[in-house]
Design an enzyme around this catalytic site. Structure first.
Site, PDB file in Angstrom:
ATOM      1  CE  LYS A 154     -57.313   1.479 -12.778  1.00  0.00           C
ATOM      2  NZ  LYS A 154     -57.361   1.127 -14.077  1.00  0.00           N
TER       3      LYS A 154
HETATM    4  C1  LIG Z   1     -56.983   1.911 -15.313  1.00  0.00           C
HETATM    5  C2  LIG Z   1     -56.683   1.566 -16.392  1.00  0.00           C
HETATM    6  C3  LIG Z   1     -55.534   2.179 -16.910  1.00  0.00           C
HETATM    7  C4  LIG Z   1     -55.024   3.188 -17.030  1.00  0.00           C
HETATM    8  O1  LIG Z   1     -55.705   4.229 -16.266  1.00  0.00           O
HETATM    9  P1  LIG Z   1     -55.215   5.645 -15.572  1.00  0.00           P
HETATM   10  O2  LIG Z   1     -56.619   6.263 -15.149  1.00  0.00           O
HETATM   11  O3  LIG Z   1     -54.423   6.455 -16.903  1.00  0.00           O
HETATM   12  O4  LIG Z   1     -54.365   5.387 -14.808  1.00  0.00           O
HETATM   13  C5  LIG Z   1     -55.624   1.493 -18.346  1.00  0.00           C
HETATM   14  N1  LIG Z   1     -56.116   0.360 -18.952  1.00  0.00           N
HETATM   15  C6  LIG Z   1     -57.053  -0.335 -18.110  1.00  0.00           C
HETATM   16  C7  LIG Z   1     -57.336  -1.737 -18.840  1.00  0.00           C
HETATM   17  C8  LIG Z   1     -57.310   0.193 -17.012  1.00  0.00           C
HETATM   18  O5  LIG Z   1     -58.267  -0.196 -16.062  1.00  0.00           O
END
Ligand SMILES: *Cc1c(COP(=O)(O)O)cnc(C)c1O
Length: 384
Positions: A184
């Site tokens: 992210k």
């Molecule tokens: C990354 C992501 C999440 C949450 O991901 P985690 O790996 O649990 O932190 C939720 N929704 C979307 C669209 C994502 O890209």
């Protein structure tokens, strides 16, 4: 000859980030301490929300939000089938039913003009996703939600830093959720954050993440069924440190996106991400191109295979959620149910993308992509 790999994503961890984590480790307080509180205040200040609640992951944050909002069995939640599965899974965890609405082919976000047709007496919430860091039509969605008295929970996990008319993605609905997995915009290894202006919602989320403890913080008093979805002090320390460089990361990502667009401007086989209207500040999460409609899913997979053979990591992004096995089994979804999502997801590929991707690597990715496209069956020559 072994080719140097170009990875799909790469976290940018500085000496300051490392020092911040080491300081947390040496502090004697590894969880439920001041570093998490600071990170929560930093995120709330950055996005302009009253509260921020740190969690162990973005998925946990979405899950807790729905529970705290009372969305459970019997309720329907409208969301996008073109997303990372977590945005639909959290609805299943809560015992509610996901109701998909197809996407807009240009923005790849939920098509707001199709939402009202999906509303039933059971609809409780809309869970829009700001896919790939491009804000969805949140103004239209908020207007629909107001008309029908629905809750809006924004999955902003891919959109930290994105804005609409200057306002942060994640702050339009009742609550928004961010995520800090390693790919992210900023990372804490694993982690998530709920942002909201709703005092009661924040209070319940803080309790639910910590085994349902009461506000008095009486150690073993649990007025409600809770979870362990806590974020550690090491994650909190890293988050605050990373957040200081978010502007730099966003600029780096935007520069790489601009470089890819330039290098691929003569590549007629692919559709590049659609330009942004001037009221939107994007926060680039991934760089995803689509093969034109004349090509098939097999062609796209062959291109991915060729890039991988050349040491270039790339991926399908996203496979349609409604066609995942357990969604088909549970709800009987079939191919053809959400045609735009399916057409897009069969033709997309995500290219290597992170703030420090070099000009030379971008050049190698795009020239290898062009070479791979040129080997596709000649029946597509009309498209060239
Ligand atoms: C990354 C992501 C999440 C949450 O991901 P985690 O790996 O649990 O932190 C939720 N929704 C979307 C669209 C994502 O890209």
């Amino acid at each position: 000859m072994e080719k140097v790999k170009i990875s799909l994503a790469r976290p940018d961890v500085s000496e300051q980030d490392i020092a911040a984590v080491v300081e947390a480790l040496r502090s004697g307080r590894l969880s439920c301490g001041p570093k998490l509180e600071v990170f929560e205040r930093d995120i709330a200040a950055f996005v302009g929300s009253k509260h921020a609640v740190g969690l162990s992951s973005g998925t946990a944050a979405l899950h807790l939000c729905l529970l705290a909002l009372g969305v459970g069995p019997g309720a329907e939640v409208i969301t996008s089938p073109f997303s990372f599965v977590a945005s639909a899974n959290c609805i299943l965890y809560a015992g509610a039913r996901p109701v998909f609405v197809d996407i807009d082919e240009k923005t790849l976000n939920i098509d707001a003009s199709k939402i009202e047709a999906a509303i039933t007496p059971q609809t409780r919430a809309i869970l829009p996703v700001h896919v790939f860091g491009r804000p969805c039509e949140i103004g239209q969605i908020m207007a629909i939600a107001e008309r029908h008295r629905l809750i809006v929970l924004e999955d902003s996990c891919e959109a930290l830093g994105a804005r609409v008319n200057g306002q942060s993605a994640g702050t339009f609905g009742r609550a928004g959720v961010f995520a800090f997995y390693a790919n992210k915009q900023i990372t804490t290894g694993e982690g998530g954050m709920i942002v909201t202006d709703d005092d009661e919602l924040a209070r319940v989320c803080r309790s639910l993440r910590n085994q349902g403890r009461g506000d008095s913080a009486e150690w073993l008093e649990h007025p409600r069924l809770g979870y362990n979805f806590r974020m550690t002090e090491m994650q909190g320390a890293m988050g605050s440190s990373q957040l200081r460089r978010l502007g730099e990361f966003m600029q780096g990502r935007a520069d790489v996106a601009a470089r890819y667009a330039e290098l691929l401007s003569d590549c007629e086989e692919v559709i590049l991400p659609t330009a942004y209207p001037s009221n939107i500040t994007p926060s680039w999460f991934v760089y995803v191109v689509q093969l034109r409609d004349e090509f098939t899913e097999e062609d796209r997979n062959a291109v991915i295979q060729k890039l991988r053979e050349e040491g270039i990591e790339c991926s399908t992004y996203f496979p349609a959620i409604h066609l995942q096995k357990y969604f088909r089994d549970k709800y009987g979804y079939r191919k053809g149910d959400f045609p735009v999502t399916e057409r897009v997801s069969e033709r997309t590929l995500a290219l290597p993308f992170h703030p420090r991707l070099s000009a030379a690597d971008a050049e190698r990715v795009t020239s290898t992509l062009k070479a791979a496209l040129s080997t596709l069956p000649a029946r597509y020559s009309a498209a060239r």
